[in-house]
Scaffold this motif. Structure first.
Motif, PDB file in Angstrom:
ATOM      1  N   GLY A  82       0.806  -1.216   0.000  1.00 27.06           N
ATOM      2  CA  GLY A  82       0.000   0.000   0.000  1.00 27.06           C
ATOM      3  C   GLY A  82       0.840   1.267   0.000  1.00 27.06           C
ATOM      4  O   GLY A  82       2.032   1.242   0.318  1.00 27.06           O
ATOM      5  N   PRO A  83       0.221   2.400  -0.337  1.00 26.61           N
ATOM      6  CA  PRO A  83       0.938   3.672  -0.338  1.00 26.61           C
ATOM      7  C   PRO A  83       1.218   4.157   1.084  1.00 26.61           C
ATOM      8  O   PRO A  83       0.549   3.750   2.043  1.00 26.61           O
ATOM      9  CB  PRO A  83      -0.029   4.623  -1.055  1.00 26.61           C
ATOM     10  N   GLU A  84       2.182   5.029   1.209  1.00 28.56           N
ATOM     11  CA  GLU A  84       2.558   5.565   2.525  1.00 28.56           C
ATOM     12  C   GLU A  84       1.382   6.265   3.196  1.00 28.56           C
ATOM     13  O   GLU A  84       1.262   6.260   4.430  1.00 28.56           O
ATOM     14  CB  GLU A  84       3.728   6.546   2.348  1.00 28.56           C
ATOM     15  N   SER A  85       0.499   6.841   2.394  1.00 29.93           N
ATOM     16  CA  SER A  85      -0.636   7.577   2.951  1.00 29.93           C
ATOM     17  C   SER A  85      -1.584   6.672   3.736  1.00 29.93           C
ATOM     18  O   SER A  85      -2.367   7.162   4.556  1.00 29.93           O
ATOM     19  CB  SER A  85      -1.421   8.270   1.834  1.00 29.93           C
ATOM     20  N   ARG A  86      -1.550   5.355   3.513  1.00 26.10           N
ATOM     21  CA  ARG A  86      -2.419   4.430   4.236  1.00 26.10           C
ATOM     22  C   ARG A  86      -1.704   3.782   5.416  1.00 26.10           C
ATOM     23  O   ARG A  86      -2.300   2.979   6.134  1.00 26.10           O
ATOM     24  CB  ARG A  86      -2.910   3.311   3.289  1.00 26.10           C
ATOM     25  N   SER A  87      -0.455   4.107   5.620  1.00 27.67           N
ATOM     26  CA  SER A  87       0.348   3.383   6.598  1.00 27.67           C
ATOM     27  C   SER A  87      -0.195   3.513   8.022  1.00 27.67           C
ATOM     28  O   SER A  87      -0.300   2.522   8.747  1.00 27.67           O
ATOM     29  CB  SER A  87       1.804   3.858   6.544  1.00 27.67           C
ATOM     30  N   PHE A  88      -0.549   4.728   8.424  1.00 32.01           N
ATOM     31  CA  PHE A  88      -1.027   4.902   9.800  1.00 32.01           C
ATOM     32  C   PHE A  88      -2.299   4.108  10.039  1.00 32.01           C
ATOM     33  O   PHE A  88      -2.396   3.340  11.002  1.00 32.01           O
ATOM     34  CB  PHE A  88      -1.277   6.383  10.105  1.00 32.01           C
ATOM     35  N   ASP A  89      -3.298   4.289   9.163  1.00 29.28           N
ATOM     36  CA  ASP A  89      -4.579   3.602   9.347  1.00 29.28           C
ATOM     37  C   ASP A  89      -4.410   2.086   9.327  1.00 29.28           C
ATOM     38  O   ASP A  89      -5.029   1.372  10.130  1.00 29.28           O
ATOM     39  CB  ASP A  89      -5.568   4.016   8.262  1.00 29.28           C
ATOM     40  N   LEU A  90      -3.582   1.599   8.414  1.00 28.18           N
ATOM     41  CA  LEU A  90      -3.407   0.151   8.322  1.00 28.18           C
ATOM     42  C   LEU A  90      -2.671  -0.414   9.535  1.00 28.18           C
ATOM     43  O   LEU A  90      -3.018  -1.491  10.033  1.00 28.18           O
ATOM     44  CB  LEU A  90      -2.668  -0.203   7.031  1.00 28.18           C
ATOM     45  N   LEU A 141       2.473   5.197  16.530  1.00 28.21           N
ATOM     46  CA  LEU A 141       2.996   6.291  17.349  1.00 28.21           C
ATOM     47  C   LEU A 141       4.105   7.028  16.618  1.00 28.21           C
ATOM     48  O   LEU A 141       4.213   8.263  16.686  1.00 28.21           O
ATOM     49  CB  LEU A 141       3.504   5.722  18.675  1.00 28.21           C
ATOM     50  N   ALA A 142       4.915   6.280  15.893  1.00 33.91           N
ATOM     51  CA  ALA A 142       6.006   6.898  15.139  1.00 33.91           C
ATOM     52  C   ALA A 142       5.496   7.693  13.939  1.00 33.91           C
ATOM     53  O   ALA A 142       6.140   8.655  13.509  1.00 33.91           O
ATOM     54  CB  ALA A 142       6.979   5.817  14.661  1.00 33.91           C
ATOM     55  N   LEU A 143       4.311   7.322  13.439  1.00 33.19           N
ATOM     56  CA  LEU A 143       3.778   7.969  12.241  1.00 33.19           C
ATOM     57  C   LEU A 143       2.863   9.149  12.541  1.00 33.19           C
ATOM     58  O   LEU A 143       2.678  10.016  11.692  1.00 33.19           O
ATOM     59  CB  LEU A 143       2.982   6.937  11.414  1.00 33.19           C
ATOM     60  N   GLN A 144       2.273   9.177  13.726  1.00 30.18           N
ATOM     61  CA  GLN A 144       1.254  10.195  14.018  1.00 30.18           C
ATOM     62  C   GLN A 144       1.874  11.577  14.185  1.00 30.18           C
ATOM     63  O   GLN A 144       3.036  11.722  14.547  1.00 30.18           O
ATOM     64  CB  GLN A 144       0.457   9.807  15.267  1.00 30.18           C
ATOM     65  N   ARG A 145       1.047  12.582  13.921  1.00 27.03           N
ATOM     66  CA  ARG A 145       1.472  13.976  14.078  1.00 27.03           C
ATOM     67  C   ARG A 145       0.460  14.786  14.884  1.00 27.03           C
ATOM     68  O   ARG A 145       0.511  16.014  14.906  1.00 27.03           O
ATOM     69  CB  ARG A 145       1.654  14.624  12.693  1.00 27.03           C
ATOM     70  N   ASP A 146      -0.451  14.098  15.536  1.00 25.83           N
ATOM     71  CA  ASP A 146      -1.529  14.779  16.248  1.00 25.83           C
ATOM     72  C   ASP A 146      -1.447  14.449  17.741  1.00 25.83           C
ATOM     73  O   ASP A 146      -1.391  13.269  18.109  1.00 25.83           O
ATOM     74  CB  ASP A 146      -2.881  14.319  15.687  1.00 25.83           C
ATOM     75  N   PRO A 147      -1.438  15.448  18.622  1.00 27.50           N
ATOM     76  CA  PRO A 147      -1.329  15.178  20.071  1.00 27.50           C
ATOM     77  C   PRO A 147      -2.466  14.316  20.602  1.00 27.50           C
ATOM     78  O   PRO A 147      -2.266  13.492  21.496  1.00 27.50           O
ATOM     79  CB  PRO A 147      -1.365  16.579  20.695  1.00 27.50           C
ATOM     80  N   GLY A 148      -3.665  14.495  20.048  1.00 33.29           N
ATOM     81  CA  GLY A 148      -4.790  13.671  20.486  1.00 33.29           C
ATOM     82  C   GLY A 148      -4.580  12.210  20.151  1.00 33.29           C
ATOM     83  O   GLY A 148      -4.855  11.319  20.968  1.00 33.29           O
ATOM     84  N   GLN A 149      -4.079  11.956  18.958  1.00 37.58           N
ATOM     85  CA  GLN A 149      -3.768  10.576  18.568  1.00 37.58           C
ATOM     86  C   GLN A 149      -2.671  10.000  19.453  1.00 37.58           C
ATOM     87  O   GLN A 149      -2.729   8.822  19.837  1.00 37.58           O
ATOM     88  CB  GLN A 149      -3.322  10.531  17.110  1.00 37.58           C
ATOM     89  N   GLU A 150      -1.698  10.819  19.777  1.00 38.67           N
ATOM     90  CA  GLU A 150      -0.596  10.345  20.618  1.00 38.67           C
ATOM     91  C   GLU A 150      -1.109   9.905  21.986  1.00 38.67           C
ATOM     92  O   GLU A 150      -0.730   8.848  22.506  1.00 38.67           O
ATOM     93  CB  GLU A 150       0.451  11.444  20.779  1.00 38.67           C
ATOM     94  N   ARG A 151      -2.002  10.704  22.571  1.00 35.25           N
ATOM     95  CA  ARG A 151      -2.563  10.339  23.881  1.00 35.25           C
ATOM     96  C   ARG A 151      -3.359   9.045  23.786  1.00 35.25           C
ATOM     97  O   ARG A 151      -3.251   8.173  24.659  1.00 35.25           O
ATOM     98  CB  ARG A 151      -3.452  11.481  24.402  1.00 35.25           C
ATOM     99  N   GLN A 152      -4.165   8.920  22.739  1.00 35.85           N
ATOM    100  CA  GLN A 152      -4.963   7.708  22.564  1.00 35.85           C
ATOM    101  C   GLN A 152      -4.079   6.478  22.408  1.00 35.85           C
ATOM    102  O   GLN A 152      -4.317   5.434  23.028  1.00 35.85           O
ATOM    103  CB  GLN A 152      -5.877   7.853  21.344  1.00 35.85           C
ATOM    104  N   LEU A 153      -3.040   6.604  21.602  1.00 31.58           N
ATOM    105  CA  LEU A 153      -2.144   5.472  21.381  1.00 31.58           C
ATOM    106  C   LEU A 153      -1.395   5.093  22.650  1.00 31.58           C
ATOM    107  O   LEU A 153      -1.206   3.902  22.937  1.00 31.58           O
ATOM    108  CB  LEU A 153      -1.158   5.803  20.258  1.00 31.58           C
ATOM    109  N   ASN A 154      -0.999   6.081  23.414  1.00 25.60           N
ATOM    110  CA  ASN A 154      -0.313   5.773  24.677  1.00 25.60           C
ATOM    111  C   ASN A 154      -1.243   5.055  25.651  1.00 25.60           C
ATOM    112  O   ASN A 154      -0.813   4.156  26.384  1.00 25.60           O
ATOM    113  CB  ASN A 154       0.241   7.057  25.306  1.00 25.60           C
ATOM    114  N   ARG A 155      -2.522   5.448  25.659  1.00 27.85           N
ATOM    115  CA  ARG A 155      -3.491   4.743  26.516  1.00 27.85           C
ATOM    116  C   ARG A 155      -3.645   3.292  26.073  1.00 27.85           C
ATOM    117  O   ARG A 155      -3.714   2.380  26.904  1.00 27.85           O
ATOM    118  CB  ARG A 155      -4.850   5.459  26.491  1.00 27.85           C
TER     119      ARG A 155
END
Length: 322
Positions: free
Chosen positions: A99-107, A132-146
């Motif tokens: 898949g393309p890089e643009s789908r990497s986070f979701d996949l 976590l390495a791909l995200q750029r959003d603080p909200g996503q970071e908090r969710q992933l850490n949880r």
């Protein structure tokens, strides 16, 4: 000459597989009508939750489409719908590989969910760390850490691995109800209730789904289970009161439920108003008035309470004149 298959060596002699070479460069070419037709049918089956037929349809077009990663992702989603999480993970991995890089986070995220639901905790952690390495959003970071904290507790044996799947299914049940798919929501919750029988949210939401399905007796039983597990679950008390008053005509029990809800949450406008209705039906207009006056204190614009006060006042006045 026989056309090259996707996994055959490319006819151009590059040494790469056809799908990685000339086929990839043909991505902007229109797919044959029969492939496009089969693809559309497969997605329709998927939208109807006919998962196995959708999988068969997607697999039949996989070698003929210009975006196989999309089809692989769809197959994975169908296996997820079947709750075959390890097969879903397998196809998310295949989609990631091409898949393309643009789908990497979701996949990676979906791969992590599938692995965790399939109780492959360490592999799930790997996928979520990639997110976590791909995200750029603080909200996503908090969710992933949880999520990672939750998985750490599972890995250390402090939580059952099955509880991750329960939380995922609860969230999907909420989504089903938002989409008015109440049968699907009820079926999900019925499946997870035996896995986590001490979770009051499961029984509350199952009761709500039954209400929408007009299965009030079953709904009442689920709300009762909910308050047995958590006595201050105010919404369950309120819904029990509604069923007892409207469907069962048990006004005394309804009053008990509404009074309990109002005691737990003194600013619960609906509970105070329905207390008044129950008192009125039980023939106690004075207490009904007190409840509706309290409703207006909390919500001065409450039209229903104002009309009820007016109606009861007129009735009392007429009785005085007789």
């Amino acid at each position: 000459m026989t056309p090259a298959g996707r996994n055959d060596p490319c006819p151009c002699g590059s040494g790469l597989k056809y799908k990685k070479c000339c086929l990839a460069r043909q991505g902007d070419q229109q797919e044959p009508d029969e492939v496009e037709s089969a693809r559309v049918k497969a997605f329709k089956k998927m939208s109807e939750e006919n998962w196995l037929e959708a999988i068969d349809g997607f697999k039949s077009v996989l070698d003929g489409v210009s975006d196989p990663h999309t089809i692989l992702e769809a197959i994975a989603a169908c296996y997820d719908g079947l709750e075959d999480y390890l097969m879903a993970a397998e196809f998310y991995e295949k989609a990631l590989a091409i898949g393309p890089e643009s789908r990497s986070f979701d996949l990676h995220y979906r791969l992590g969910v599938s692995r965790a639901c399939g109780e492959r905790v360490e592999k799930a952690v790997d996928a979520f760390r990639q997110c976590l390495a791909l995200q750029r959003d603080p909200g996503q970071e908090r969710q992933l850490n949880r999520i990672l904290e939750n998985l750490a507790e599972i890995h250390e044996g402090r939580k059952s691995a099955k509880l991750f799947r329960v939380q995922v299914q609860l969230q999907r049940a909420f989504s089903d109800m938002e989409a008015e798919k109440y049968e699907s929501a009820a079926a999900r919750l019925e499946r997870v209730a035996p896995i986590d029988p001490q979770n009051p949210a499961i029984f509350y939401n199952l009761g709500v789904a039954y209400l929408f399905l007009k299965r009030e007796g079953e709904a009442l039983a689920e709300f009762e289970k909910c308050v047995q597990l958590r006595a201050d679950y105010v919404e369950a008390w309120y819904n029990m009161g509604q069923i007892c008053m409207i469907k069962q005509k048990d006004f005394s029990r309804a009053l008990h439920c509404f009074e309990t809800a109002a005691t737990i949450r003194p600013d619960y406008i609906g509970a105070h108003h329905q207390r008044g209705v129950a008192y009125d039906l039980l023939g106690d207009p004075q207490r009904a008035l007190e409840c509706w006056e309290r409703t207006l204190e909390l919500d001065p614009e409450n039209k229903q309470a104002r009309e009820n006060i007016q109606r009861l006042g007129d009735s009392i006045a007429n009785q005085s004149c007789q």
